[in-house]
Design a protein around this motif. Sequence first.
Motif, PDB file in Angstrom:
ATOM      1  N   GLU A  87      62.277 -31.596  39.431  1.00 13.58           N
ATOM      2  CA  GLU A  87      63.133 -31.066  38.359  1.00 13.58           C
ATOM      3  C   GLU A  87      62.692 -29.642  38.007  1.00 13.58           C
ATOM      4  O   GLU A  87      63.559 -28.773  37.786  1.00 13.58           O
ATOM      5  N   HIS A 118      64.931 -26.124  38.491  1.00 13.92           N
ATOM      6  CA  HIS A 118      65.204 -25.192  37.397  1.00 13.92           C
ATOM      7  C   HIS A 118      64.909 -23.759  37.808  1.00 13.92           C
ATOM      8  O   HIS A 118      65.666 -22.844  37.417  1.00 13.92           O
ATOM      9  N   GLU A 155      67.723 -22.489  40.074  1.00 13.40           N
ATOM     10  CA  GLU A 155      68.906 -22.279  39.242  1.00 13.40           C
ATOM     11  C   GLU A 155      68.811 -20.945  38.507  1.00 13.40           C
ATOM     12  O   GLU A 155      69.815 -20.227  38.361  1.00 13.40           O
TER      13      GLU A 155
END
Length: 1083
Positions: A310, A314, A317
């Motif tokens: 995760e 991030h 992104e």
Amino acid sequence: MATPSRKTSTPTTLASKKASPRDPSSEFPNKRSSAPPLPSSGPFVEGSIVRIAMENFLTYDICEVSPGPHLNMIIGANGTGKSSIVCAICLGLAGKPAFMGRADKVGFFVKRGCSKGMIEIELFRTSGNLVITREIDVAKNQSFWFINKKSTTQKVVEEQVAALNIQVSNLCQFLPQDKVGEFAKLSKIELLEATEKSIGPPEMHRYHCELKNFREKEKQLETSCKGKTEYLNKLIQRNERYKQDVERFYERKRHLDLIEMLEAKRPWVEYENVRQEYEEVKLARDQVKDEVRKLKEEQIPMTRRIEDIETQHHNLEAQIKAKATEIKETSQKCKQKQDAIERKDKHIEELQQALTVKRREEHDRQKRISNTRKMIEDLQNELRNTENCENLQPQIDAITNDIRRVQDEKELCEGEIIDKNKERETIEKEKKSVNHQIIQFDNLMNQKEEKLRQRYRDTYDALLWLRNNREKFKQGVNEPIMLTINMKDNKNAKYIENHIPSNDLRAFVFESQEDMEVFLKEVRDNKKLRVNAVMAPKISYADRAPSRPLNELKQYGFFSYLRELFDAPAPVMNYLCSQYHIHDVPVGTERTRERIEQVIHETGLRQLYTAEEKYVVKISFYSKKIISCNTALKTAQFLTVTVDVEQRRGLEEHLKEVNRKLQAVESGLIALRETNRLLEHKDNELRQKKKELFERKNKKRQLEQKISSKLESLKLMEQDTGNLEEEERKANARIREVNVQKAKLVTELTNLFKIYTSLQIQKVDLILQNTTVISEKNKLESDYMAVSSQLRLTEQQFIELDESRQRLLQKCKELMKRARQVCNLTAEQTIPQEYQTAFRDLPNTLDEIDALLTEERSRASCFTGLNPTVVEEYTKREEEIVQLTEELKIKKVELDKYRESISQVKERWLNPLKELVEKINEKFSSFFSSMQCAGEVDLHTENEEDYDKYGIRIRVKFRSSTQLHELTPHHQSGGERSVSTMLYLMALQELNRCPFRVVDEINQGMDPINERRVFEMVVNTACKENTSQYFFITPKLLQNLPYSEKMTVLFVYNGPHMLEPNRWNLKAFQRRRRRITFTQPSQ
């Protein structure tokens, strides 16, 4: 000597000295051997009247009468005061005023004009005479009683009179003049009761009343016993019918007891089953709890790997987002360059369009100059052809004068229209007011018609028919008199309603006999309506003058004649004047009432009215004395609503006149509006002509003005010239500058596109890396979700098992509580031994218990129609049967006692009664036989046990060709009824226990033969020894009648020149008469 205005009547006692030529007692043997003689001391019997004194009573001022002990003949002309003596006997012995049939108030028996009156009667009594005095107060309509000059009450007087067996209300003893006809109307039962009271022993009527009471109670007891016996039999039959049901009830109860025990054990079995289920669920819950703990431990490493991926996701992104921002900025710069290039293209286009507009404006200017020059040429040609308009002014002035004259006429016409409209509004208001007044009159007439409809529906229906069919009548037909009469003052309506009978007030008045026959045939014969109709006299009575002018009567308080109190159509007024003499009947006030004696004697009026009374004055045929009768006026009911017919007729005529005026005004308005319309049309025509002349006059000046204006416009257009070639050169130079700027912008845009493409490639590479990370993340999350799903299922299973455990635990508690409640146990008590013993013999499973319960309930349900109250009702009925049997025995014993009492009293009553009736029959038949007629009296009843239906039946026949007929008010003539009544009373004479009997003018309807025979019988019967006193009142007697020495003849004289009673001396008169007889020379 009495004054002429005072009326004094004096009865004079003369004992007849003429003996009867034969002894009638030999023809009629004495039948009173078994009847006890009346107590007497000398000639008078106990209770006989010794003296009658009157003061201010009816026709008497002061009078005293001393009757004889036997037959008393009271003789005098009509109106002299014979019946006044009868009234004095009745009222003086506590009789009711209404019994005399004259008045219902004792105050009316006091002489008119007096405030008080007095009656005094002395009755013979062996222990000392009884003097009863009654003083009458007119104002209070109250009596004051005295016995032997001592004040007492009416009740004490009634008791003293009853003790002497005096019954003034018994027609067998006391028969006044106005009650003679009622004797024949007595029913058989009433005649028996009157006879018992009059001649029977004192206990006879009491026995009769006891028999009626005993018989009534016997009927009640018989009905009660019959009802109780029927009810007892019903109770016994019902218990017999329910006996088998009671046995079935007890059998059903045994099944219900077993059901109750099964229902008591069932909660305990159910509790044990639930407790075992609770233990199983609790074990399963603990196992699931261990499995949940293991699954949670497997989830920890997977959670950490998902968190690392995760974080990497991030970061990628964020980089993709930064590249997207750069790409967006580069794209915006490209867009700005493209917009700048488009603005340059648009600027070039605007320069080209402006040049095109300059070219078009120059072309249009040249065209407008050409058109203006042509228009100027046309206007100059028209100006040359225009005529000289100086000669048009006289025509314009003439038309202006015509217009001014038409406007003056129009203003005058419009003023007249306004005046007519105001006049019309005034007339319409007046019409509305008149209509309102007519509606008010119609409402009053409707009130009178509503009263007619409520009281006389047939007359109202006939009125409606008359209004719808007036064309069938040749002459006028007047509606019911109560509708046509219109009171001038409704306070006087009571006089008219008291003077005119209601039958005539609701009568239709006809002027033609033929019309009346047509009307009556239709409404009476065809419609079956009860209506009255009268004929108006042919001769006019309405205008006749009264017998005395009203001015002469005003001194007595009279203010009008009846005719002047109301208005009515001429035929109605004629009829009322001819029939009821309303033109000659005056109406007075309270002053007239105060002077009534003077009015009666001085005016000679036959009918008159005071404020609240009507007076009718008559003159005695015998004595020529004035006799008056007054009655109180009744309250008016129909004529209180006043409708002025003449005023209503005047309003209708006024309405017609108003309508004529309104129609004339409307016609005038229509004519004025038409004149105004023509003037308006003429004014418009003149104005149009004037306008045309003005246009013709002003046309040349207008043309000159237009030519001058066009020349100025042409000069301005020729001066407004521009350099088109210079404008084209400037525009092309500006376009070249803009194209250079546009080329520079295109180069900068190309560089920006290259940068944009490089940034897009970098962004795609980052997106591919992020996609790989997301794929790995999704796989881990999927595995995690699978483990989580299994964990959730396991946790849900744990929760469900735990809830089931809690529910089963609660259910165990509830079942334990319910089981203890069924067995009535507390929380500390154990199951009683009796329940444990009973439970051991019952099934141990729920299925077996339910099966046995179903079986027992089915067996119990087979006993249908039973309820828990069957045995209770059966027991109650058994108790009620015992109680009712005892009551019935008591009632039967009481009934036997009443029957025994009836038998005893009946024997004491019926046998003497039959003997008494037989004696009356012998006397009655004997009297009739002596008159060559037949008559009999018998004891009549339809049922021997109905003692209240027993009666005395009188049957007579006066002709040999007829059969015996019962005496009734309808079958026999008046004379025959009088003979029968008189002979029946004579038959009672020797058997009578009453001290005296009064018969007033019973011989008036008899023929001379019967009158003579009856008189002989009365003399022979009433003049025997030990008979009661007898009063026989008559205005006349036949000649050569037989008289007895024991008779007393009372002559009643009346007149203004009579001696005062205290100055009259019979013995002195007889002595003078003898002296005159002796001194007369012999013939």
